[in-house]
Write an enzyme that holds these catalytic residues in place. Structure first.
Site, mmCIF file in Angstrom:
data_model
loop_
_atom_site.group_PDB
_atom_site.id
_atom_site.type_symbol
_atom_site.label_atom_id
_atom_site.label_comp_id
_atom_site.label_asym_id
_atom_site.label_seq_id
_atom_site.Cartn_x
_atom_site.Cartn_y
_atom_site.Cartn_z
ATOM 1 N N CYS A 62 0.983 -1.227 0.062
ATOM 2 C CA CYS A 62 -0.015 0.109 0.015
ATOM 3 C C CYS A 62 0.999 1.274 -0.007
ATOM 4 C CB CYS A 62 -0.846 -0.092 1.387
ATOM 5 S SG CYS A 62 -1.714 -1.562 1.803
ATOM 6 N N LYS A 108 3.424 -1.507 -7.869
ATOM 7 C CA LYS A 108 4.624 -1.323 -8.485
ATOM 8 C C LYS A 108 5.831 -1.674 -7.719
ATOM 9 C CE LYS A 108 7.545 1.021 -11.273
ATOM 10 N NZ LYS A 108 7.546 0.599 -12.799
HETATM 11 C C1 BG6 Z 1 6.699 -5.596 -9.122
HETATM 12 C C2 BG6 Z 1 6.540 -4.611 -10.229
HETATM 13 O O1 BG6 Z 1 5.695 -5.229 -8.020
HETATM 14 O O2 BG6 Z 1 8.188 -5.367 -8.688
HETATM 15 C C3 BG6 Z 1 7.400 -4.869 -11.387
HETATM 16 O O3 BG6 Z 1 5.055 -4.728 -10.668
HETATM 17 C C4 BG6 Z 1 8.709 -4.767 -10.906
HETATM 18 O O4 BG6 Z 1 7.506 -3.859 -12.493
HETATM 19 C C5 BG6 Z 1 9.220 -5.669 -9.773
HETATM 20 O O5 BG6 Z 1 9.693 -5.268 -11.878
HETATM 21 C C6 BG6 Z 1 10.461 -5.551 -8.852
HETATM 22 O O6 BG6 Z 1 10.516 -4.250 -8.418
HETATM 23 P P1 BG6 Z 1 11.885 -3.316 -8.213
HETATM 24 O O7 BG6 Z 1 11.301 -2.127 -7.527
HETATM 25 O O8 BG6 Z 1 12.330 -4.371 -7.065
HETATM 26 O O9 BG6 Z 1 12.651 -3.481 -9.241
#
Ligand code: BG6
Length: 608
Positions: free
Chosen positions: A2, A603
């Site tokens: 969240c 994200k």
């Molecule tokens: C996911 C996202 O939650 O986490 C992806 O939807 C992302 O797009 C993945 O690649 C890893 O996130 P991060 O911030 O560790 O690169």
């Protein structure tokens, strides 16, 4: 995972400030939104299911008044998406209101304990547990820092929590216990939020936080305390050069479209890292290593797959791409040596699976390195050496420019380490430097050459509900990334694998017109030609992404050859992902899906 946030201000429209932050945290969760403000002795709490705009409209959130307020955007873990499980939550006597981000894994036990002590818990959401646990200890001490210290001991999990109480309506309190959180410092107002980019329209002055800290802010002061013993921790603010403008759509229809085009500028900016001393420490650590575990999740893991090709072949560092959640299960009995490093790759720098890896490996003595995009993030703060990928703020849930800059940074690091170790001659290094400095022009050409073809192909492929994407050698990571893009924002099955592996079983899926996308690097024609004809002769539909490789077009139907600009083997994966990003984007638009906020995703996942 969240998004939580809060503002305390001497004057001005508190709802406007809270909603500025909420709109920029939307990519962290869009199941529900809630705000709570305080005015004339009353706390006004409004919350409901839905996106930011739908809840603002329905509950007139922009009319809320006061000088202090908190809010929460939900990506459901404990408790279905619903109005009652939406946050913030009141404590029993409605004098205290709070919200959390993260997971309270002791939810049921702590809920039972608190209910046995008379607390009236009305939802199935673990955020409400935090509020009641803080209330229990606040009522004993009439001190919110002590209230939170006591509340924390009632619970087990990784979270961040924010709250305010009617007794101290000019003070916001919060704690960081495993989930991301940052303080923002303004003029006559201060902020707390789950990430730095969300407060940029209000300030570029921030104070990074560590796990195990409790925060107390007013409109013009901030204090940090240890959650262990309540002692005060002094920390100076920092100023970021990230700009707020980066996170608005501007002329583009979607953030995803904008961020695909921003790869032109992002790769150009990063290419200058080649000569810069900011990478020196990371280059030294990698040059000193015999084994490098490249740890990432989602798109970051896919980038590690291309990165391992570069480090193994250019730098001569044995490099193993590892999925974040897998490291400590797979390598828990490996005895770290001084020649072993873990390079954690995470654009947000807050992904829980990566934080778990570091919390496991660091005490064991592994060298912890980081490749991140967001300054001041937890991975940065836990790394011995780190480097920014410099892609700027990425808002769309599906990664694009951050993936591409991760791959490019791997190439830059591998080139520098390979040259430092003498694996690459001065001449080869100079040639590679010229190619890297020319990348953004090739990226621009690839985007412009691919848009129309991607739109046309998307019209056809958006009607299919399954396809395969095959990569070979250096393009395996590209196939993984392309498949993830198509799955993330189209909700169809798109499976990626090594093209030589397809005949060992998955080939059975091929029937008339079944699409199989091959990502072919210039030097891999020999093997991939056989792999393509194995599908072609079974009436599958091979589609090729690659530069114009003589004779390969004979194996696909007219229009099914996605030609990208000529480049070297090492540069080709950076260009080859672009047609796949565009294809996924246009397919989702054809399918009526908002590519920026795909269902069930978030994200940055700060939960297990
Ligand atoms: C996911 C996202 O939650 O986490 C992806 O939807 C992302 O797009 C993945 O690649 C890893 O996130 P991060 O911030 O560790 O690169």
């Amino acid at each position: 995972m969240c998004g939580i946030f809060g503002v305390v201000a001497k004057k001005g429209d508190i709802a406007k400030k809270l909603l500025i932050i909420a709109r920029r945290l939307q990519y962290r969760g869009y199941d529900s939104l809630g705000l709570a403000t305080y005015l004339d002795g009353e706390i006004d709490l409004r919350k409901d299911m839905g996106t930011v705009e739908s809840v603002v409209e329905a509950l007139k959130l922009d009319n809320m008044k006061g000088n202090i307020g908190i809010g929460q955007l939900r990506w459901s873990t404990f408790g279905k998406p619903s109005k009652i499980n939406a946050q913030p939550h009141f404590a029993c006597d409605k004098d205290l209101v709070g919200a959390h981000n993260g997971n309270i894994v002791s939810f049921y036990q702590t809920k039972e304990n608190l209910e046995n002590e008379g607390h009236n818990i009305i939802s199935q959401n673990d955020g409400e547990i935090c509020v009641h646990a803080a209330e229990k200890h606040y009522n004993k001490t009439k001190d919110m820092v002590k209230g939170i210290m006591g509340g924390i001991k009632e619970m087990e999990g990784a979270f961040a929590f924010i709250c305010f109480h009617k007794d101290t309506p000019e003070t916001l309190y919060a704690t960081k216990m495993g989930s991301s959180l940052v303080i923002g410092l303004g003029e006559g107002e201060n902020y707390i939020a789950s990430d730095l980019p969300s407060i940029l329209p209000l300030t570029n002055k921030y104070v990074p936080l560590n796990d195990g800290e409790i925060i107390e802010i007013t409109a013009d002061t901030y204090k940090i305390y240890s959650a262990k013993d309540g002692s005060e921790i002094k920390r100076d603010p920092r100023v970021t050069d990230l700009s707020a403008e980066e996170a608005v759509k501007g002329k583009y229809d979607y953030f995803l479209t904008k961020e695909i085009y921003e790869q032109i500028e992002a790769t150009e900016k990063l290419a200058y890292g080649l000569e810069s001393d900011v990478l020196d420490e990371l280059v030294d650590k990698l040059a000193n290593a015999d084994i490098a575990y490249l740890v990432g999740c989602g798109s970051s893991f896919n980038a590690c797959n291309v990165g391992s090709y570069y480090l193994n072949n250019l730098a001569g560092v044995l490099s193993i791409p590892v999925i974040g959640g897998r490291f400590f299960e797979e390598f828990k009995n490996i005895k770290p040596t001084d020649k072993m490093v873990i390079l954690n790759v995470s654009q947000s720098g807050e992904t829980k699976d990566i934080i778990n890896t570091i919390n496991f490996a660091k005490p064991k003595g592994f060298h912890i390195l980081g490749m991140i995009n967001v300054p001041g993030s937890t991975v940065e703060r836990m790394s011995e050496a780190y480097a920014y990928i410099g892609a700027g703020i990425e808002r769309s849930v599906a990664a694009t420019k951050t993936y591409t800059n991760q791959v490019l940074l791997f190439l830059i690091l591998a080139a520098r380490v390979g040259h430092k170790k003498g694996n690459i001659s001065d001449k080869e290094f100079e040639e590679l430097k010229n190619e890297i400095h020319n990348i953004s022009k090739l990226v621009e050409k690839t985007i412009n050459d691919s848009v129309d073809k991607a739109k046309q192909l998307a019209k056809e492929l958006s009607k299919t509900d399954a396809m395969s994407l095959l990569g070979y050698g250096i393009t395996h990571g590209v196939a993984l990334e392309g498949a993830l893009k198509i799955r993330e924002i189209n909700y169809i099955s798109a499976e990626a694998m090594y093209s030589s592996e397809f005949k060992h079983g998955p080939l059975s899926i091929v029937e008339d017109g079944y699409p199989v996308i091959y990502i072919v690097a210039p030097e891999d024609k020999y093997y991939v030609t056989s792999h393509i004809s194995e599908v072609e002769c079974r009436d599958g539909r091979p589609i090729v992404i690659g530069e114009n490789i003589k004779g390969l077009d004979k194996h696909v139907k007219p229009g099914d050859y996605f030609e990208i600009p000529k480049s070297s083997q090492l540069i080709s994966p950076i260009l080859a992902v672009i047609p796949l990003q565009l294809l996924a984007l246009y397919m989702s638009i054809e399918r009526g899906i908002d590519p920026d906020y795909p269902r069930n995703l978030s994200k940055t996942l700060t939960v297990d």
